[in-house]
Design an enzyme around this catalytic site. Sequence first.
Site, PDB file in Angstrom:
ATOM      1  N   LYS A 308      86.230  19.268 115.920  1.00 23.90           N
ATOM      2  CA  LYS A 308      86.721  18.202 115.022  1.00 23.90           C
ATOM      3  C   LYS A 308      85.952  16.907 115.226  1.00 23.90           C
ATOM      4  CE  LYS A 308      91.310  20.092 114.159  1.00 23.90           C
ATOM      5  NZ  LYS A 308      91.498  21.099 115.211  1.00 23.90           N
TER       6      LYS A 308
HETATM    7  O1  6AU Z   1      98.548  28.991 116.193  1.00 26.44           O
HETATM    8  P1  6AU Z   1      98.559  27.822 117.117  1.00 26.44           P
HETATM    9  O2  6AU Z   1      99.481  26.720 116.724  1.00 26.44           O
HETATM   10  O3  6AU Z   1      98.731  28.225 118.545  1.00 26.44           O
HETATM   11  O4  6AU Z   1      97.044  27.228 117.063  1.00 26.44           O
HETATM   12  C1  6AU Z   1      96.505  26.630 115.932  1.00 26.44           C
HETATM   13  C2  6AU Z   1      95.081  26.250 116.170  1.00 26.44           C
HETATM   14  C3  6AU Z   1      94.875  25.148 117.178  1.00 26.44           C
HETATM   15  C4  6AU Z   1      94.663  23.904 116.353  1.00 26.44           C
HETATM   16  O5  6AU Z   1      93.777  23.014 116.994  1.00 26.44           O
HETATM   17  C5  6AU Z   1      94.049  24.444 115.076  1.00 26.44           C
HETATM   18  O6  6AU Z   1      94.514  25.775 114.954  1.00 26.44           O
HETATM   19  N1  6AU Z   1      94.446  23.707 113.862  1.00 26.44           N
HETATM   20  C6  6AU Z   1      93.475  23.253 112.979  1.00 26.44           C
HETATM   21  C7  6AU Z   1      92.072  23.598 113.040  1.00 26.44           C
HETATM   22  C8  6AU Z   1      91.630  24.950 113.182  1.00 26.44           C
HETATM   23  O7  6AU Z   1      91.233  22.821 112.830  1.00 26.44           O
HETATM   24  C9  6AU Z   1      93.824  22.469 111.888  1.00 26.44           C
HETATM   25  C10 6AU Z   1      95.189  22.300 111.576  1.00 26.44           C
HETATM   26  O8  6AU Z   1      95.538  21.733 110.544  1.00 26.44           O
HETATM   27  N2  6AU Z   1      96.127  22.844 112.417  1.00 26.44           N
HETATM   28  C11 6AU Z   1      95.784  23.541 113.528  1.00 26.44           C
HETATM   29  O9  6AU Z   1      96.687  24.009 114.220  1.00 26.44           O
HETATM   30  O10 6AU Z   1      93.702  25.472 117.908  1.00 26.44           O
END
Ligand code: 6AU
Length: 469
Positions: A308
């Site tokens: 990011k």
């Molecule tokens: O399924 P989780 O909640 O354990 O993990 C979600 C992953 C984490 C966040 O840093 C990322 O997705 N993420 C992102 C990304 C990929 O950029 C954007 C967002 O809007 N929400 C989110 O959770 O590694």
Amino acid sequence: MAQLEEKVRSFAEELFKIGAIKIGEYVTKMNIPTPIYIDLRLIVSFPKLIELVSDIMIEYLKQIPKFDIICGVPYAALPLASALSMKLNIPMVMRRKESKSYGMRKMIEGVYKEGDRCLIIEDVVTSGSSIIETLEDLNEVGIHCSHALILMDRQQGGTNNLIKEGVTMHSLLNMTHLLKYLREANYIDDSTVNKVTNYMLTTQVDLSSNSIPSLNRLKLPYEERIAYAKNNRAQELFKIMSEKRTNLCVAADVTKSDELISLANQTGPYICLFKTHIDILEDFNIDVVEALKKIAEKHNFLLFEDRKFSDIGKTVQMQYSNGMYKILSWANVVTAHSLAGAGMLDAIKHGNNGVFLLAEISTSGSIIDKNYTEKTVKLALQYPDLVTGIVCQNPLFTSEPGFIQLTPGVQLDVEGDGLGQKYNTPDVVIGNGADIAVVGRGITKSSEPNVAAEKYRSLLWGAYLKRIE
Ligand code: 6AU
């Protein structure tokens, strides 16, 4: 008239002989895949063919009202316009593709006066957009155009789009006749005729509507979207997804290197992307990424560092290449925020790599608003070579099949994590336009991450198949 038809037939056959008609898998200027590509720029190397074309054009001019000047659409039509201008002794003007950065910044070169009537010459027309651009520049300086003479009409909406602009198009050859002549000369077979005819009928371009209905990415299979993707990583991803039948990205948010490697090994067969937050490792060592690279190669997935990036271009460049993580040396794709704008994207353009731009976030109480989201999508679309896709929760760019929607916040039977994260089920996120869904704790917290990964893969893939049905 029969003599004219014979000349047109021989023109079509000559085009095929010089290699100006290519049958296969190509992409048009508007980024639409096509089974036939017509490259009339080649004819500059065949003076006899230009002579034949000018003779045919002169015959066609009998149907067109008188005009004072001729203008060729840059660049392919310029030699044709010059040939016609010389034969008819009618002056020609030229339209620049870009205005000069010095002098008078004129878009139209040559001698003309306000009120001149102009005939536009173009080589191939699909949507008519190039003619419309030329028309706008000519109108700007007071030149009127109501007729365009073109060599080849692909019959994909150009005539109608031009009529709406007040221009009547006259074509020497259209796709129907081209196919007929080439079939009669045995240069192509029936199946090619059918394929191209079907393509023509189903791929019409209406410039007055904002989106092209046949290009709804939500309805296109991943393998068909390879042809629309400009970013190499997006192409690779579509390929991996189709071959492995997976649209699952695992978010490997663990703090120990051996856990990370173990997760890559266990989930590898079921994923297209392995997403890391490399800076949360407590025992990082560059050997970890070497190990990940090998596993990625073995199981055919891409490495995705969710960094990011959000700083000014120069700082992001260093964060990307330097420091102990040397992200550029191993991550195939990264994430970036759009708030620093185009300069940051220019700074992180590197060879084959790809970027997912964040347009929405999955947390409740996020301060990203509609305006920011729309501006991010607009920015992303301006960088098709660099941008692999967009991180978001909604189908924001359905008429852009070359870009991938990546949606995080996916877990079964859980609504949130108590820290703002909101979860949806695989069905819901795929229905909301996700091409790749990111699952983190739904897999990493499972006692059997391989089993959990296969379960999410299967649910996400099923939802995708249902979507494209
Ligand atoms: O399924 P989780 O909640 O354990 O993990 C979600 C992953 C984490 C966040 O840093 C990322 O997705 N993420 C992102 C990304 C990929 O950029 C954007 C967002 O809007 N929400 C989110 O959770 O590694």
